[in-house]
Design a protein around this motif. Structure first.
Motif, PDB file in Angstrom:
ATOM      1  N   CYS A   1       9.995  14.651  23.787  1.00 63.45           N
ATOM      2  CA  CYS A   1       8.606  15.032  24.034  1.00 63.45           C
ATOM      3  C   CYS A   1       8.589  16.413  24.686  1.00 63.45           C
ATOM      4  O   CYS A   1       9.381  16.680  25.589  1.00 63.45           O
ATOM      5  CB  CYS A   1       7.950  13.983  24.942  1.00 63.45           C
ATOM      6  SG  CYS A   1       6.235  14.331  25.381  1.00 63.45           S
TER       7      CYS A   1
ATOM      8  N   MET B   1       2.097  19.528  25.236  1.00 57.30           N
ATOM      9  CA  MET B   1       1.119  18.723  24.499  1.00 57.30           C
ATOM     10  C   MET B   1       0.193  18.074  25.520  1.00 57.30           C
ATOM     11  O   MET B   1       0.302  16.880  25.817  1.00 57.30           O
ATOM     12  CB  MET B   1       1.812  17.657  23.639  1.00 57.30           C
ATOM     13  CG  MET B   1       2.476  18.177  22.388  1.00 57.30           C
ATOM     14  SD  MET B   1       3.139  16.832  21.347  1.00 57.30           S
ATOM     15  CE  MET B   1       3.759  17.783  19.952  1.00 57.30           C
TER      16      MET B   1
ATOM     17  N   LEU C   1      -1.630  14.735  24.747  1.00 55.23           N
ATOM     18  CA  LEU C   1      -0.839  13.589  24.300  1.00 55.23           C
ATOM     19  C   LEU C   1      -1.343  12.313  24.955  1.00 55.23           C
ATOM     20  O   LEU C   1      -1.643  12.287  26.153  1.00 55.23           O
ATOM     21  CB  LEU C   1       0.628  13.804  24.646  1.00 55.23           C
ATOM     22  CG  LEU C   1       1.636  12.798  24.094  1.00 55.23           C
ATOM     23  CD1 LEU C   1       1.621  12.782  22.575  1.00 55.23           C
ATOM     24  CD2 LEU C   1       3.032  13.107  24.609  1.00 55.23           C
TER      25      LEU C   1
ATOM     26  N   ILE D   1      -1.568  15.573  19.505  1.00 59.51           N
ATOM     27  CA  ILE D   1      -0.210  16.122  19.475  1.00 59.51           C
ATOM     28  C   ILE D   1      -0.206  17.629  19.237  1.00 59.51           C
ATOM     29  O   ILE D   1       0.790  18.186  18.785  1.00 59.51           O
ATOM     30  CB  ILE D   1       0.662  15.411  18.422  1.00 59.51           C
ATOM     31  CG1 ILE D   1       0.084  15.574  17.015  1.00 59.51           C
ATOM     32  CG2 ILE D   1       0.816  13.944  18.772  1.00 59.51           C
ATOM     33  CD1 ILE D   1       1.009  15.026  15.918  1.00 59.51           C
TER      34      ILE D   1
ATOM     35  N   LEU E   1       8.069  16.097  19.032  1.00 56.83           N
ATOM     36  CA  LEU E   1       7.708  14.730  19.399  1.00 56.83           C
ATOM     37  C   LEU E   1       8.306  13.815  18.341  1.00 56.83           C
ATOM     38  O   LEU E   1       7.881  13.826  17.181  1.00 56.83           O
ATOM     39  CB  LEU E   1       6.189  14.559  19.463  1.00 56.83           C
ATOM     40  CG  LEU E   1       5.699  13.173  19.876  1.00 56.83           C
ATOM     41  CD1 LEU E   1       6.106  12.847  21.312  1.00 56.83           C
ATOM     42  CD2 LEU E   1       4.182  13.059  19.722  1.00 56.83           C
TER      43      LEU E   1
END
Length: 211
Positions: free
Chosen positions: A116, A120, A123, A199, A156
């Motif tokens: 990750c 982001m 998210l 995302i 991701l």
């Protein structure tokens, strides 16, 4: 497509969330990991707390001392809730996410690494759960990568750190490969469609930075 055989990752291989936060933030003009998030704390802290909801160990890989220092208090908090947060100072050279992934795989072999990025800020837990659910129904020899409907979002994704994949990545890094997309082109992977709003990568200042 590389014909290197990839062994099945064991179904019982443990999950580990891996947050990479080692970029230079040149396009943002400031350290985006430490930008304030509307939900409280910084982007960095908010993402760590989000990953903690998966109830799996977390590894934070960063070359930035302030990121690691800011996360120390959170490390204590998460430990009290049963989630282990490991803080890893990334050594030089700092040459992008592919090398960071290689280091994480070497550090945590034979696990399922949920990679990750720190940038982001939208998210969601639903997106993370959808990614894991998509991976559960896919082939265990394939990487499971997020897709926003238009393009791949490989920062991701679920990356098994099985011995063949680690060896494949180590060989690529040893040859001087540093582009994540180029390495992925040599491997079988499965895309998992996710909400593009959840995302999106935020790299430049403006209303979208959520500051």
């Amino acid at each position: 497509m590389d014909s290197t055989p990839l062994e099945l990752i064991r179904p019982q291989a443990p999950l580990r969330c891996c947050l990479i936060s080692g970029g230079s933030s040149r396009r943002m003009g400031c350290d985006k990991a430490l930008l304030s998030h509307p939900e409280g704390g910084s982007w960095l802290e908010r993402t760590l707390l989000l990953l903690a909801q998966l109830q799996a160990p977390i590894a934070l890989l960063s070359r930035h001392g302030p990121h690691l220092e800011r996360s120390e208090a959170l490390q204590v908090e998460l430990k009290a809730s049963g989630v282990a947060l490991e803080l890893i100072a990334e050594p030089p050279p700092w040459e992008g996410p592919l090398l960071a992934l290689h280091r994480l795989m070497e550090h945590h072999p034979d696990e399922r690494l949920l990679l990750c990025p720190v940038d982001m800020p939208d998210l969601s837990l639903a997106a993370l759960q959808a990614l894991l659910a998509g991976a559960a129904t896919g082939s265990p020899i394939r990487l499971q990568l997020a897709h926003d409907g238009e393009r791949l979002q490989p920062l991701l994704g679920l990356y098994p750190s099985s011995a063949p994949i680690r060896a494949h990545l180590a060989a690529a890094v040893g040859r001087g490969e540093r582009r994540l997309q180029s390495w992925l082109a040599t491997l079988p992977y499965q895309t998992v469609p996710l909400d593009p709003r959840a995302i999106r990568n935020v790299n430049r200042p403006g209303p979208s930075q959520l500051a």
